[in-house]
Scaffold this motif. Structure first.
Motif, PDB file in Angstrom:
ATOM      1  N   PRO A 116       7.676   2.903  -9.029  1.00 17.46           N
ATOM      2  CA  PRO A 116       8.428   3.840  -9.648  1.00 17.46           C
ATOM      3  C   PRO A 116       9.586   4.456  -8.612  1.00 17.46           C
ATOM      4  CG  PRO A 116       6.331   4.845  -9.045  1.00 17.46           C
ATOM      5  CD  PRO A 116       6.257   3.369  -8.859  1.00 17.46           C
ATOM      6  N   LEU A 117      10.748   4.932  -9.103  1.00 14.96           N
ATOM      7  CA  LEU A 117      11.907   5.581  -8.460  1.00 14.96           C
ATOM      8  C   LEU A 117      11.465   6.804  -7.786  1.00 14.96           C
ATOM      9  CD1 LEU A 117      14.565   4.664  -7.241  1.00 14.96           C
ATOM     10  CD2 LEU A 117      15.490   5.764  -9.446  1.00 14.96           C
ATOM     11  N   ASP A 118      11.401   6.968  -6.772  1.00 20.47           N
ATOM     12  CA  ASP A 118      11.260   7.925  -6.148  1.00 20.47           C
ATOM     13  C   ASP A 118      12.058   8.485  -4.916  1.00 20.47           C
ATOM     14  OD1 ASP A 118      10.211  10.544  -4.607  1.00 20.47           O
ATOM     15  OD2 ASP A 118       8.143   9.893  -5.188  1.00 20.47           O
ATOM     16  N   ARG A 119      13.009   9.494  -4.750  1.00 24.74           N
ATOM     17  CA  ARG A 119      14.060   9.446  -3.816  1.00 24.74           C
ATOM     18  C   ARG A 119      13.721  10.755  -2.919  1.00 24.74           C
ATOM     19  NH1 ARG A 119      19.792   7.841  -5.653  1.00 24.74           N
ATOM     20  NH2 ARG A 119      19.391   6.272  -6.996  1.00 24.74           N
ATOM     21  N   SER A 120      12.326  11.083  -2.872  1.00 28.46           N
ATOM     22  CA  SER A 120      11.768  11.946  -1.681  1.00 28.46           C
ATOM     23  C   SER A 120      11.612  11.200  -0.328  1.00 28.46           C
ATOM     24  CB  SER A 120      10.633  12.769  -2.111  1.00 28.46           C
ATOM     25  OG  SER A 120       9.604  11.890  -2.407  1.00 28.46           O
ATOM     26  N   LEU A 121      11.680  11.842   0.699  1.00 33.08           N
ATOM     27  CA  LEU A 121      11.520  11.354   1.994  1.00 33.08           C
ATOM     28  C   LEU A 121      10.076  10.638   2.144  1.00 33.08           C
ATOM     29  CD1 LEU A 121      12.572  13.840   4.676  1.00 33.08           C
ATOM     30  CD2 LEU A 121      13.579  11.665   4.228  1.00 33.08           C
ATOM     31  N   PHE A 122       9.105  11.089   1.489  1.00 32.58           N
ATOM     32  CA  PHE A 122       7.925  10.566   1.651  1.00 32.58           C
ATOM     33  C   PHE A 122       7.079  10.783   0.458  1.00 32.58           C
ATOM     34  CE2 PHE A 122       8.903  12.175   5.927  1.00 32.58           C
ATOM     35  CZ  PHE A 122       8.767  11.147   6.877  1.00 32.58           C
ATOM     36  N   GLN A 123       6.166   9.625   0.138  1.00 27.62           N
ATOM     37  CA  GLN A 123       5.474   9.791  -1.414  1.00 27.62           C
ATOM     38  C   GLN A 123       4.022   9.906  -0.846  1.00 27.62           C
ATOM     39  OE1 GLN A 123       8.101   6.912  -0.967  1.00 27.62           O
ATOM     40  NE2 GLN A 123       8.984   8.518  -1.891  1.00 27.62           N
ATOM     41  N   ARG A 124       3.628  10.051   0.322  1.00 22.78           N
ATOM     42  CA  ARG A 124       2.147  10.221   0.585  1.00 22.78           C
ATOM     43  C   ARG A 124       2.079  11.499   1.457  1.00 22.78           C
ATOM     44  NH1 ARG A 124      -1.982   6.638  -0.621  1.00 22.78           N
ATOM     45  NH2 ARG A 124      -2.923   7.569   1.399  1.00 22.78           N
ATOM     46  N   PRO A 125       0.902  12.202   1.621  1.00 22.94           N
ATOM     47  CA  PRO A 125       0.578  13.220   2.605  1.00 22.94           C
ATOM     48  C   PRO A 125       0.907  12.805   3.988  1.00 22.94           C
ATOM     49  CG  PRO A 125      -0.927  13.229   0.709  1.00 22.94           C
ATOM     50  CD  PRO A 125      -0.182  12.145   0.651  1.00 22.94           C
ATOM     51  N   SER A 126       1.126  13.419   5.016  1.00 24.99           N
ATOM     52  CA  SER A 126       1.114  13.079   6.438  1.00 24.99           C
ATOM     53  C   SER A 126       0.086  12.161   6.661  1.00 24.99           C
ATOM     54  CB  SER A 126       1.483  13.993   7.179  1.00 24.99           C
ATOM     55  OG  SER A 126       1.846  13.872   8.415  1.00 24.99           O
ATOM     56  N   GLU A 127       0.231  11.074   7.439  1.00 25.33           N
ATOM     57  CA  GLU A 127      -0.991  10.433   7.882  1.00 25.33           C
ATOM     58  C   GLU A 127      -0.942  10.348   9.426  1.00 25.33           C
ATOM     59  OE1 GLU A 127      -1.482   6.852   4.484  1.00 25.33           O
ATOM     60  OE2 GLU A 127       0.321   6.748   6.034  1.00 25.33           O
ATOM     61  N   GLY A 128      -0.264  11.333  10.077  1.00 25.36           N
ATOM     62  CA  GLY A 128      -0.234  11.574  11.584  1.00 25.36           C
ATOM     63  C   GLY A 128      -0.413  12.951  12.034  1.00 25.36           C
ATOM     64  N   GLY A 129      -0.645  13.130  12.989  1.00 22.46           N
ATOM     65  CA  GLY A 129      -0.832  14.682  13.506  1.00 22.46           C
ATOM     66  C   GLY A 129       0.421  15.397  13.823  1.00 22.46           C
ATOM     67  N   ASP A 130       1.644  14.680  13.831  1.00 19.86           N
ATOM     68  CA  ASP A 130       2.993  15.350  14.230  1.00 19.86           C
ATOM     69  C   ASP A 130       3.657  15.886  12.699  1.00 19.86           C
ATOM     70  OD1 ASP A 130       2.427  14.740  16.704  1.00 19.86           O
ATOM     71  OD2 ASP A 130       3.876  13.092  16.690  1.00 19.86           O
ATOM     72  N   SER A 131       4.382  17.060  13.032  1.00 22.16           N
ATOM     73  CA  SER A 131       5.060  17.441  11.682  1.00 22.16           C
ATOM     74  C   SER A 131       6.044  16.564  11.759  1.00 22.16           C
ATOM     75  CB  SER A 131       5.712  18.901  12.375  1.00 22.16           C
ATOM     76  OG  SER A 131       6.267  18.890  13.093  1.00 22.16           O
ATOM     77  N   ARG A 132       6.691  16.415  10.351  1.00 20.56           N
ATOM     78  CA  ARG A 132       7.751  15.417   9.932  1.00 20.56           C
ATOM     79  C   ARG A 132       8.549  16.270   9.101  1.00 20.56           C
ATOM     80  NH1 ARG A 132       4.523  11.838   5.283  1.00 20.56           N
ATOM     81  NH2 ARG A 132       4.391  13.426   3.690  1.00 20.56           N
ATOM     82  N   PRO A 133       9.873  15.833   8.913  1.00 16.98           N
ATOM     83  CA  PRO A 133      11.090  16.195   8.287  1.00 16.98           C
ATOM     84  C   PRO A 133      10.441  16.180   6.881  1.00 16.98           C
ATOM     85  CG  PRO A 133      11.716  14.287   9.717  1.00 16.98           C
ATOM     86  CD  PRO A 133      10.273  14.263   9.740  1.00 16.98           C
TER      87      PRO A 133
END
Length: 882
Positions: A39-56
């Protein structure tokens, strides 16, 4: 077709199926397997963060970005976050600054009167003058001159005011937010309200322009409307934009920034100004023109335009952003701006563009406004201000979104975007950090969009190695791994890509390892199973490598069992909640489709096929799926399951669980509805193949005869699909060799008649089809108790003679054609000799026999013998008492 079959329900069902094939295209195909749907998804990420750092994040508004403040900020401090809320800040006001002899002779020119302007901040009603001075005392606005003045007459630049004074404004955004000033403020004639030491006035002759401006400044400040009108009436407004100098353009920009009404009425003029600014910035980058000293002021004005909230036109924003990116790459434009400010400017621009890229309607605007090229240049730059991970995340995110458009894909490919993106995923430098994964998620998503049309740019060994290396370094980042699986899914649709991947077993080993480690991720399992299916479809060596070196013979059965159990659980939930389709059931079924296809491909290898056929973890789920799924609802799944069963039935060994007596009878019952109800030709072909393998066993043939599958196979000889006819003949070869089955084929079924017609219609360049038809006829002729009608004998004789003549004429050395010639001669010798009288009598009897009609109410069927009529009445009407 004989008349006793005219009203048979099997015949009607098959006729309906044949007609439907011409009216409805098959939705599923083994030759062209369906690709996993993304499916077309134009957000930055499609899943929750999988690392410890904050992300854009993409959950911000364009109005929250502050361009001038974050870029130029406080000279000694760090700019505020680009994601802070602009609406929550109090924007400082500005005032005009008088130009008197307290400046000690420093003359400043205003543009419309050959002098430029300087402004400083006016304290807002909510703060004291001292607070205002502390806020703006470190900022300076670069002077602008209408034309280069002789060195002897130009005044030196005014130094920044010390802390505690009124200072100069930090941005055009501050000027625009001033409630009392409509246009760009006049720098002369307004008394400074900030406390400072008085300076002696400079003498100015009466009547001089300077004296006139000083007198005018003592009157109340004009309203915004009057300022805008005076600006329009100035000589600058009459200068054509296409030939305007940098100074004139800056003045026009200031006028636009100061007047909301002007922005509404002259949107096209702003677009022209931006185009002219772009030309000037290009000249500056090339070292042409003498306006390089104005680059800092030009940058500030352009960034100020980005700060205007009511400027919403996408094309205009793109033009301004393009100019800003060009100026930011100029060292002369960013001179005096801190590195953090330049980085913030780049990131703010990228965030604005990312927001616009989330709307599909702007895809073409990115191309027509030429904004893609400067974004790629930023990615390719090694400059410190362009290397921020977050900046790259947003820029690649833009390219990911706009690359959904075909025109943008072509441009990106021509521009070398594939190389630029692979450069960002240099696997030798990766450490496995979450920051790296955030960028790689965007990179691989963008590459996925380019992989279809530009697949040849991907199959270089080092680029395939990069993809494999990333999978190894980030074994637990599901979203990143899924993106790589999507790339591979597109690449492996092409034979050249499969060949490139087959050169190094490390690729398939890593794919199998990733699949094994992420079995719980349905999207990832779906795509990796599809990739492995593509690889094993084209390479026998990869079948063996995957089956044994990668432990595929145990991995695939485990996954098949796991996902079949999930399917049954969701199906029960669907019944309990009376839902039309339980959530996730469709995706689970798609995984089963890909696993069944992978299983069928692996089973082509004899060593792997024998191993799989002896595993209950393989056989049990396949039989369960055939029993639980209907081809009308799960067409592609049933099709691939039948293909897998067919390939496993090829191995007639004692360990094959499919040849257990119960399983053989079960398969016969499961195949019957597929022959009668399927509108999919490939499903019919695979079923005919399976029956051909299964009919090698006598008990299976007896079961098929009881289910009238032999009659169905004979009827299918009239089908238009060559492969279906070929495999139907293959099954009939086994039936014709069984004396218990031949009487039905020569009496109840018009097998001889149809085979004669088939042999006559078969193309002379298809000896395989001719050979299998002759095999069936030869086996039927071996039964001494089977009497063929005279008309059928003559029809067979005629076609056999024609076949022999064609083979002798071609005189081919092909083994298959030589076998056909030998077997046809053998069949010719076995055909009984019939006289013309016998043929005529047989034809007359057949013609008369059509008068024998069933008299049961509502029946009306006709038969060519009394015996057949009596048998029909006993079978069909005895229970009703008729």
């Amino acid at each position: 077709m004989s008349h006793d079959l005219a009203g048979d329900p099997i015949v009607k069902a098959l006729e309906k199926s044949t007609i439907a094939q011409t009216l409805k295209a098959a939705r599923a195909s083994l030759a062209e397997p369906s690709r996993p749907f993304t499916p077309l998804d134009r957000s930055l990420f499609q899943r929750p963060s999988e690392g410890g750092d904050s992300r854009p994040t993409s959950s911000y508004g364009v109005d929250q970005l502050a361009f001038v403040r974050d870029t130029f900020g406080n000279s000694g401090g760090r700019p505020e976050s680009a994601r802070s809320s602009r609406s929550s800040r109090t924007r400082p006001d500005t005032i005009q600054e008088e130009d008197d002899d307290r400046h000690q002779g420093a003359e400043v020119l205003r543009l419309d009167e050959e002098v430029s302007s300087r402004t400083r901040r006016r304290p807002s009603p909510q703060e004291s003058p001292s607070e205002a001075a502390d806020t703006s005392g470190s900022e300076e606005l670069t002077p602008v001159t209408a034309a280069p003045a002789p060195p002897s007459t130009r005044a030196p630049m005014r130094p920044p005011r010390p802390p505690g004074t009124g200072g100069y404004p930090g941005s055009m955004a501050n000027l625009r937010s001033s409630p009392g000033v409509g246009g760009y403020p006049d720098p002369i004639g307004v008394a400074d309200s900030s406390p400072r030491r008085a300076s002696p006035r400079r003498w100015v002759p009466d009547g001089s322009p300077m004296e006139q401006r000083r007198k005018a400044s003592q009157s109340p400040s004009p309203s915004p409307g009057s300022r805008a009108a005076s600006s329009d009436a100035s000589p600058i407004a009459d200068i054509p934009v296409g030939s305007a100098s940098c100074e004139v353009l800056i003045a026009k920009l200031q006028s636009f920034a100061a007047s909301k009404e002007k922005r509404k009425k002259n949107a096209e003029l702003l677009s022209d100004i931006c185009e002219r600014l772009w030309e000037i910035s290009v000249d500056m980058k090339a070292g042409r023109g003498g306006d390089l000293h104005l680059a800092p002021q030009l940058l500030r004005e352009v960034m100020g335009l980005m700060d205007i909230k009511d400027l919403k036109d996408a094309k205009c924003i793109f033009k301004i952003a393009r100019c800003a990116l060009s100026l930011l790459s100029l060292e002369a434009a960013t001179k005096g701006v801190p590195v953090s400010g330049v980085s913030a400017a780049y990131q703010n621009i990228s965030q604005v563009l990312f927001k616009y890229s989330q709307k599909e309607g702007h895809d073409q605007d990115f191309l027509t406004e030429r904004i893609i090229e400067p974004l790629i240049e930023v990615l390719e730059s090694d400059s410190q201000v362009c290397c921020s991970p977050d900046l790259r995340v947003y820029i690649v995110g833009v390219l990911k979104n706009v690359s959904n458009d075909t025109s943008n894909q072509k441009f990106l490919a021509q521009r070398g975007a594939v190389s630029s993106l692979f450069r960002l995923m240099d696997s030798k430098q990766l450490t496995g950090s979450s920051k790296e994964s955030q960028l790689l998620i965007q990179v691989t998503a963008a590459l996925r969009n380019l992989a279809s049309q530009q697949y040849k740019q991907f199959i270089q060994a080092e680029r395939l190695d990069s993809l494999t290396r990333v999978m190894a370094v980030f074994p637990g980042h599901t979203e990143l791994l899924t993106n790589i699986a999507r790339i591979l899914a597109k690449l492996t649709l092409h034979g050249s890509a499969v060949e490139a991947l087959a050169k190094n077993d490390a690729h398939i080993r890593q794919i199998a390892k990733t699949l094994s480690s992420n079995a719980e991720s349905t999207p990832l399992t779906l795509r990796l199973a599809f990739v492995l299916g593509n690889l094993t479809e084209r390479s026998d060596r990869l079948r063996v490598v995957f089956a044994f070196d990668c432990e595929g013979t145990s991995l695939v059965p485990q996954l098949l069992t796991k996902y079949w159990q999930k399917d049954r659980q969701l199906a029960r939930l669907e019944l309990e909640k009376d839902q039309s389709k339980a959530s996730g059931l469709q995706e689970i079924e798609e995984v089963l489709v890909k696993l069944s296809r992978l299983l069928a491909n692996i089973a082509i290898s004899q060593s792997a096929g024998v191993t799989l056929a002896s595993s209950s973890a393989v056989v049990d789920p396949l039989l369960d799926m055939l029993g639980a799924k209907r081809i009308g609802d799960s067409e592609e799944l049933v099709l691939n399951v039948v293909a897998a069963v067919t390939n496993l039935l090829f191995y007639d060994v004692p360990s094959n669980l499919l040849f257990q007596e119960d399983n053989k009878q079960l398969l016969c019952r499961l195949f019957r509805p597929l022959l009668l109800e399927s509108y999919n030709v490939e499903a019919l072909v695979e079923t005919a193949r399976a029956l051909g393998n299964l009919s090698r066993h006598a008990d299976a043939r007896r079961c098929m005869v009881g289910l009238r599958l032999d009659e169905i196979l004979v009827i299918l000889l009239d089908h238009d699909d060559r492969d279906l006819v070929f495999y139907s003949c293959g099954a009939l070869v086994n039936f014709a060799a069984d004396p218990d089955c031949t009487p039905r084929l020569t009496s109840a079924c018009p097998a001889v008649q149809k085979l004669a017609k088939l042999l006559g219609d078969a193309p002379s360049d298809d000896p395989a089809l001719q050979l299998v038809a002759v095999k069936v006829l030869t086996n039927l002729s071996l039964d001494p108790g089977a009497a063929w009608p005279a008309t059928d004998v003559e029809a067979v004789r005629e076609t056999v003679e024609q076949t022999i003549g064609d083979c002798e004429e071609l005189a081919s050395e092909e083994v298959e054609r030589q076998q056909l010639l030998d077997l046809a001669r053998h069949l010719q010798s076995r055909l009984p000799v019939t006289t013309a009288v016998e043929v005529t009598e047989t034809a007359r009897e057949e013609e008369e026999s059509v008068q024998m009609q069933c008299m049961a109410p509502g029946c009306g069927r006709t038969f060519n013998s009394k015996e057949k009529l009596d048998a029909h009445v006993e079978r069909r009407h005895s229970k009703t008492g008729n």
